[in-house]
Design a protein around this motif. Sequence first.
Motif, PDB file in Angstrom:
ATOM      1  N   LYS A 249      47.764  48.668  44.825  1.00  0.00           N
ATOM      2  CA  LYS A 249      48.981  48.477  44.001  1.00  0.00           C
ATOM      3  C   LYS A 249      48.621  48.243  43.137  1.00  0.00           C
ATOM      4  O   LYS A 249      47.019  48.289  42.274  1.00  0.00           O
ATOM      5  CB  LYS A 249      49.292  46.687  44.989  1.00  0.00           C
ATOM      6  N   ARG A 250      49.290  48.969  41.551  1.00  0.00           N
ATOM      7  CA  ARG A 250      47.807  48.565  40.283  1.00  0.00           C
ATOM      8  C   ARG A 250      48.759  47.476  39.199  1.00  0.00           C
ATOM      9  O   ARG A 250      50.452  46.747  39.808  1.00  0.00           O
ATOM     10  CB  ARG A 250      48.114  49.963  39.450  1.00  0.00           C
ATOM     11  N   ALA A 251      47.961  46.318  38.540  1.00  0.00           N
ATOM     12  CA  ALA A 251      48.565  45.721  37.872  1.00  0.00           C
ATOM     13  C   ALA A 251      47.168  44.330  37.225  1.00  0.00           C
ATOM     14  O   ALA A 251      46.809  44.780  37.370  1.00  0.00           O
ATOM     15  CB  ALA A 251      49.880  44.437  38.230  1.00  0.00           C
ATOM     16  N   PRO A 252      47.736  44.645  36.213  1.00  0.00           N
ATOM     17  CA  PRO A 252      46.638  43.519  35.077  1.00  0.00           C
ATOM     18  C   PRO A 252      46.079  42.523  36.180  1.00  0.00           C
ATOM     19  O   PRO A 252      47.166  41.431  36.552  1.00  0.00           O
ATOM     20  CB  PRO A 252      47.302  43.434  33.643  1.00  0.00           C
ATOM     21  N   PHE A 253      45.581  42.052  36.217  1.00  0.00           N
ATOM     22  CA  PHE A 253      44.766  41.050  36.958  1.00  0.00           C
ATOM     23  C   PHE A 253      45.798  39.992  36.707  1.00  0.00           C
ATOM     24  O   PHE A 253      46.095  38.845  37.576  1.00  0.00           O
ATOM     25  CB  PHE A 253      43.148  40.526  36.534  1.00  0.00           C
ATOM     26  N   ASN A 254      46.027  38.991  35.228  1.00  0.00           N
ATOM     27  CA  ASN A 254      47.188  37.790  35.348  1.00  0.00           C
ATOM     28  C   ASN A 254      48.049  37.765  36.188  1.00  0.00           C
ATOM     29  O   ASN A 254      48.843  36.795  35.447  1.00  0.00           O
ATOM     30  CB  ASN A 254      46.728  37.829  33.710  1.00  0.00           C
ATOM     31  N   ASP A 255      48.522  39.436  36.024  1.00  0.00           N
ATOM     32  CA  ASP A 255      49.816  39.531  36.700  1.00  0.00           C
ATOM     33  C   ASP A 255      49.961  39.832  37.527  1.00  0.00           C
ATOM     34  O   ASP A 255      50.884  40.637  38.400  1.00  0.00           O
ATOM     35  CB  ASP A 255      50.119  41.263  35.974  1.00  0.00           C
ATOM     36  N   PHE A 256      49.541  39.763  38.571  1.00  0.00           N
ATOM     37  CA  PHE A 256      49.482  40.380  39.907  1.00  0.00           C
ATOM     38  C   PHE A 256      49.679  39.442  41.303  1.00  0.00           C
ATOM     39  O   PHE A 256      49.368  38.755  40.587  1.00  0.00           O
ATOM     40  CB  PHE A 256      47.683  40.419  40.339  1.00  0.00           C
ATOM     41  N   ASP A 257      51.022  40.225  41.689  1.00  0.00           N
ATOM     42  CA  ASP A 257      51.726  39.305  42.452  1.00  0.00           C
ATOM     43  C   ASP A 257      50.677  38.863  43.538  1.00  0.00           C
ATOM     44  O   ASP A 257      49.621  40.090  44.639  1.00  0.00           O
ATOM     45  CB  ASP A 257      52.515  39.882  43.017  1.00  0.00           C
ATOM     46  N   PRO A 258      50.892  37.692  44.361  1.00  0.00           N
ATOM     47  CA  PRO A 258      49.871  37.815  45.448  1.00  0.00           C
ATOM     48  C   PRO A 258      50.076  37.716  46.867  1.00  0.00           C
ATOM     49  O   PRO A 258      49.169  38.145  47.599  1.00  0.00           O
ATOM     50  CB  PRO A 258      49.955  35.208  45.574  1.00  0.00           C
TER      51      PRO A 258
ATOM     52  N   ARG B   7      37.092  48.658  38.040  1.00  0.00           N
ATOM     53  CA  ARG B   7      37.577  49.043  36.900  1.00  0.00           C
ATOM     54  C   ARG B   7      39.313  48.394  37.028  1.00  0.00           C
ATOM     55  O   ARG B   7      39.802  48.196  38.173  1.00  0.00           O
ATOM     56  CB  ARG B   7      38.819  50.939  37.387  1.00  0.00           C
ATOM     57  N   GLU B   8      40.498  48.390  35.514  1.00  0.00           N
ATOM     58  CA  GLU B   8      41.108  47.190  35.220  1.00  0.00           C
ATOM     59  C   GLU B   8      42.653  48.038  35.746  1.00  0.00           C
ATOM     60  O   GLU B   8      42.510  49.384  35.951  1.00  0.00           O
ATOM     61  CB  GLU B   8      41.332  47.711  34.140  1.00  0.00           C
ATOM     62  N   THR B   9      42.958  47.297  36.210  1.00  0.00           N
ATOM     63  CA  THR B   9      43.739  47.236  36.802  1.00  0.00           C
ATOM     64  C   THR B   9      43.713  47.245  38.230  1.00  0.00           C
ATOM     65  O   THR B   9      44.865  47.224  39.329  1.00  0.00           O
ATOM     66  CB  THR B   9      45.294  48.506  36.887  1.00  0.00           C
ATOM     67  N   ILE B  10      42.962  46.605  39.723  1.00  0.00           N
ATOM     68  CA  ILE B  10      42.780  47.692  40.846  1.00  0.00           C
ATOM     69  C   ILE B  10      42.121  46.664  41.420  1.00  0.00           C
ATOM     70  O   ILE B  10      41.477  46.762  42.361  1.00  0.00           O
ATOM     71  CB  ILE B  10      42.695  48.597  41.296  1.00  0.00           C
ATOM     72  N   VAL B  11      41.904  45.271  40.639  1.00  0.00           N
ATOM     73  CA  VAL B  11      41.342  44.419  41.464  1.00  0.00           C
ATOM     74  C   VAL B  11      41.304  43.858  43.024  1.00  0.00           C
ATOM     75  O   VAL B  11      40.372  44.042  43.752  1.00  0.00           O
ATOM     76  CB  VAL B  11      41.348  42.813  40.316  1.00  0.00           C
ATOM     77  N   PRO B  12      42.845  44.017  43.767  1.00  0.00           N
ATOM     78  CA  PRO B  12      42.107  43.793  44.921  1.00  0.00           C
ATOM     79  C   PRO B  12      42.078  44.858  45.989  1.00  0.00           C
ATOM     80  O   PRO B  12      41.446  44.882  46.791  1.00  0.00           O
ATOM     81  CB  PRO B  12      44.058  43.952  45.527  1.00  0.00           C
ATOM     82  N   TYR B  13      42.129  46.443  44.932  1.00  0.00           N
ATOM     83  CA  TYR B  13      41.897  47.860  45.458  1.00  0.00           C
ATOM     84  C   TYR B  13      40.654  47.312  45.906  1.00  0.00           C
ATOM     85  O   TYR B  13      39.569  47.696  46.544  1.00  0.00           O
ATOM     86  CB  TYR B  13      42.291  48.434  45.219  1.00  0.00           C
ATOM     87  N   ALA B  14      39.867  47.294  44.799  1.00  0.00           N
ATOM     88  CA  ALA B  14      37.821  47.037  44.630  1.00  0.00           C
ATOM     89  C   ALA B  14      37.307  46.289  45.369  1.00  0.00           C
ATOM     90  O   ALA B  14      36.555  46.187  46.121  1.00  0.00           O
ATOM     91  CB  ALA B  14      37.814  47.506  42.969  1.00  0.00           C
TER      92      ALA B  14
END
Length: 255
Positions: free
Chosen positions: A99-108, A153-160
């Motif tokens: 799932k990709r989104a900026p960190f501040n916008d990521f849906d829990p 990398r940006e936009t994939i914090v949960p994946y990382a």
Amino acid sequence: MKDLFDIRDRLALVTGSTRGLGNALARGLAERGARVILHGRRQEAADEAARTLAAETGAQVDAVAFDVTDAEAVKAATAALIERLGVPDILVNNAGLQKRAPFNDFDPADWDAVLATNLSSAFYVSRALSPAMSERGSGKIVNVGSVQSKLARETIVPYAASKGGVALLTQGMAADLARYGIQVNCLSPGYFQTDMNQALWQDADFNAWIEKRTPAQRWGQVEELVGTLVYLCSGASNFVSGQNVFVDGGMTSVV
């Protein structure tokens, strides 16, 4: 030396293998003589993928369906699998979600889904099968990581976060299971042209960045993962456990 890499007649379960990277990994094992069990969320899709793979490789291919994020469903399905086909010699924990989104916008809720699919599932399936492997005194478990097990990398914090967890899960499992003759390792691909990455490799700017960032100056092809997978599933790796093997064209070796 040839016998060291022989996986003929070994029973291999590959999660998330009806298509994409998982299907390519399962195909690689089947083409080298393993008896492969394809897995998906829907039995119909798993059965269809199994028929196709069997017809194209001549291998013995079976299919199972269960939700890898549901611990009780995993327990029931793997017990039935063992009853029907026996204890797998090889487990490849490949099921994954992005799932990709900026960190501040990521849906829990998306965070929970990614962590459950990429990390918790590897624990659930391994925990369901490792007691029987331990009793037998042998087994190969390969957890599929990523360059994101090491790099962010940006936009994939949960994946990382999930793939970093997979790498440490691998080490922890190795610490507990090596004494039972079970080797647990992590196979971490770089950027490969898969269904999950289609939006990336079709993006001209991102494609140019990959070619510049990777010493090999190109994307990987899924077939290039098979050799390392076979090694980790064969007798050649009997004293290798807890390792994270990057197949990434050199990406994690340079700045």
